[in-house]
Scaffold this motif. Structure first.
Motif, PDB file in Angstrom:
ATOM      1  N   ALA A   1       0.848  -1.191   0.000  1.00  0.00           N
ATOM      2  CA  ALA A   1       0.000   0.000   0.000  1.00  0.00           C
ATOM      3  C   ALA A   1       0.881   1.238   0.000  1.00  0.00           C
ATOM      4  N   ALA A   2       0.374   2.303  -0.578  1.00  0.00           N
ATOM      5  CA  ALA A   2       1.120   3.557  -0.612  1.00  0.00           C
ATOM      6  C   ALA A   2       1.343   4.054   0.811  1.00  0.00           C
ATOM      7  N   LEU A   3       2.488   4.678   1.029  1.00  0.00           N
ATOM      8  CA  LEU A   3       2.825   5.234   2.326  1.00  0.00           C
ATOM      9  C   LEU A   3       1.943   6.440   2.605  1.00  0.00           C
ATOM     10  N   VAL A   4       1.289   6.435   3.762  1.00  0.00           N
ATOM     11  CA  VAL A   4       0.420   7.529   4.163  1.00  0.00           C
ATOM     12  C   VAL A   4       1.194   8.400   5.131  1.00  0.00           C
ATOM     13  N   THR A   5       1.343   9.670   4.801  1.00  0.00           N
ATOM     14  CA  THR A   5       2.140  10.567   5.648  1.00  0.00           C
ATOM     15  C   THR A   5       1.290  11.453   6.546  1.00  0.00           C
ATOM     16  N   THR A   6      -0.016  11.447   6.341  1.00  0.00           N
ATOM     17  CA  THR A   6      -0.919  12.199   7.209  1.00  0.00           C
ATOM     18  C   THR A   6      -2.077  11.281   7.597  1.00  0.00           C
ATOM     19  N   PRO A   7      -2.671  11.518   8.755  1.00  0.00           N
ATOM     20  CA  PRO A   7      -3.808  10.681   9.138  1.00  0.00           C
ATOM     21  C   PRO A   7      -4.916  10.770   8.092  1.00  0.00           C
ATOM     22  N   THR A   8      -5.500   9.624   7.789  1.00  0.00           N
ATOM     23  CA  THR A   8      -6.523   9.542   6.754  1.00  0.00           C
ATOM     24  C   THR A   8      -7.795   8.933   7.335  1.00  0.00           C
ATOM     25  N   LEU A   9      -8.919   9.557   7.060  1.00  0.00           N
ATOM     26  CA  LEU A   9     -10.203   9.065   7.510  1.00  0.00           C
ATOM     27  C   LEU A   9     -10.524   7.749   6.814  1.00  0.00           C
ATOM     28  N   VAL A  10     -10.990   6.789   7.569  1.00  0.00           N
ATOM     29  CA  VAL A  10     -11.449   5.517   7.015  1.00  0.00           C
ATOM     30  C   VAL A  10     -12.967   5.499   7.152  1.00  0.00           C
ATOM     31  N   PRO A  11     -13.688   5.671   6.053  1.00  0.00           N
ATOM     32  CA  PRO A  11     -15.156   5.734   6.153  1.00  0.00           C
ATOM     33  C   PRO A  11     -15.751   4.366   6.462  1.00  0.00           C
ATOM     34  N   LEU A  12     -16.725   4.360   7.355  1.00  0.00           N
ATOM     35  CA  LEU A  12     -17.455   3.135   7.635  1.00  0.00           C
ATOM     36  C   LEU A  12     -18.355   2.802   6.452  1.00  0.00           C
ATOM     37  N   THR A  13     -18.529   1.529   6.200  1.00  0.00           N
ATOM     38  CA  THR A  13     -19.500   1.108   5.192  1.00  0.00           C
ATOM     39  C   THR A  13     -20.861   0.970   5.864  1.00  0.00           C
ATOM     40  N   LEU A  14     -21.876   0.850   5.056  1.00  0.00           N
ATOM     41  CA  LEU A  14     -23.223   0.635   5.568  1.00  0.00           C
ATOM     42  C   LEU A  14     -23.257  -0.632   6.421  1.00  0.00           C
ATOM     43  N   GLY A  15     -22.580  -1.684   5.985  1.00  0.00           N
ATOM     44  CA  GLY A  15     -22.520  -2.931   6.751  1.00  0.00           C
ATOM     45  C   GLY A  15     -21.846  -2.740   8.099  1.00  0.00           C
ATOM     46  N   ASP A  16     -20.721  -1.994   8.121  1.00  0.00           N
ATOM     47  CA  ASP A  16     -20.034  -1.698   9.392  1.00  0.00           C
ATOM     48  C   ASP A  16     -20.991  -1.016  10.353  1.00  0.00           C
ATOM     49  N   TYR A  17     -21.675   0.008   9.854  1.00  0.00           N
ATOM     50  CA  TYR A  17     -22.593   0.806  10.677  1.00  0.00           C
ATOM     51  C   TYR A  17     -23.720  -0.063  11.242  1.00  0.00           C
ATOM     52  N   LEU A  18     -24.310  -0.906  10.397  1.00  0.00           N
ATOM     53  CA  LEU A  18     -25.409  -1.754  10.851  1.00  0.00           C
ATOM     54  C   LEU A  18     -24.941  -2.770  11.891  1.00  0.00           C
ATOM     55  N   ARG A  19     -23.736  -3.333  11.720  1.00  0.00           N
ATOM     56  CA  ARG A  19     -23.197  -4.272  12.709  1.00  0.00           C
ATOM     57  C   ARG A  19     -22.946  -3.567  14.043  1.00  0.00           C
ATOM     58  N   LEU A  20     -22.392  -2.359  13.992  1.00  0.00           N
ATOM     59  CA  LEU A  20     -22.172  -1.593  15.224  1.00  0.00           C
ATOM     60  C   LEU A  20     -23.500  -1.276  15.918  1.00  0.00           C
ATOM     61  N   ASP A  21     -24.498  -0.909  15.125  1.00  0.00           N
ATOM     62  CA  ASP A  21     -25.813  -0.595  15.686  1.00  0.00           C
ATOM     63  C   ASP A  21     -26.425  -1.836  16.340  1.00  0.00           C
ATOM     64  N   GLU A  22     -26.367  -2.973  15.654  1.00  0.00           N
ATOM     65  CA  GLU A  22     -26.913  -4.217  16.202  1.00  0.00           C
ATOM     66  C   GLU A  22     -26.200  -4.626  17.487  1.00  0.00           C
TER      67      GLU A  22
END
Length: 190
Positions: A5-26
């Motif tokens: 993977a490309a080197l990330v030099t600054t913090p990068t937001l990782v967006p939640l997917t709809l599935g992630d959100y629904l699992r967290l909600d459940e």
């Protein structure tokens, strides 16, 4: 051979997917927050609704339900039903008109005919971020009810991330949907 993977030099937001959100909600992750919604992969807590907002939303829902019933349309109005907008969104508008009111899970995006947000303190968000989101995902018509100014912002004909047609309708005037034939809503009692 695996690619690095490309080197990330600054913090990068990782967006939640709809599935992630629904699992967290459940799993109960949002129980202490009350209502939340997923917008562009980020979770937003939604404020409590004060009486002016709640009253306008309730009265508008009744008017919509009556108008839809008189049309004998296969469209129903739902209050605070989340819409599945993959991959990173689950907005919860105040009212959604859908032709898939029955079933389980979130309201399918392809069933949504019209979305309504009632704004007492969230007008810039509803006319900005939410309008872009709904237009980008092809929701045919979008209304924002400005409780303070006592007007409807009616938008239709989405292209890219904006609506190309809009008008402002003051409370007290009948509001005619542009995308649902025959839908006319009386707003005099709002």
């Amino acid at each position: 051979m695996a690619e690095l993977a490309a080197l990330v030099t600054t913090p990068t937001l990782v967006p939640l997917t709809l599935g992630d959100y629904l699992r967290l909600d459940e799993a109960g992750a949002f129980e202490d927050y009350g209502k939340t919604e997923l917008i562009e992969g980020q979770i937003y807590y939604m404020n409590a609704q004060h009486r002016p907002h709640a009253r306008v939303k309730s009265d508008l829902f009744v008017q919509l339900a009556l108008a839809l019933r008189s049309l004998e349309a296969d469209v129903r109005a739902l209050v605070e039903a989340s819409i599945a907008v993959p991959p990173h969104n689950a907005p919860e508008p105040d009212i959604v008109l859908t032709d898939a009111a029955d079933g389980t899970g979130l309201v399918p995006l392809d069933s949504v005919r019209l979305v309504i947000e009632v704004s007492e303190t969230t007008l810039s968000n509803d006319l900005g971020r939410k309008a872009k989101l709904y237009a980008r995902h092809g929701i045919a018509e979008y209304w924002v009810v400005d409780v303070t100014a006592r007007v409807f912002h009616q938008m239709w004909r989405p292209e890219v991330d904006a609506y190309t047609k809009d008008r402002i309708v003051p409370f007290g005037y009948d509001l005619r949907a542009e995308t649902i034939t025959g839908l006319l809503v009386a707003t005099g009692d709002l």
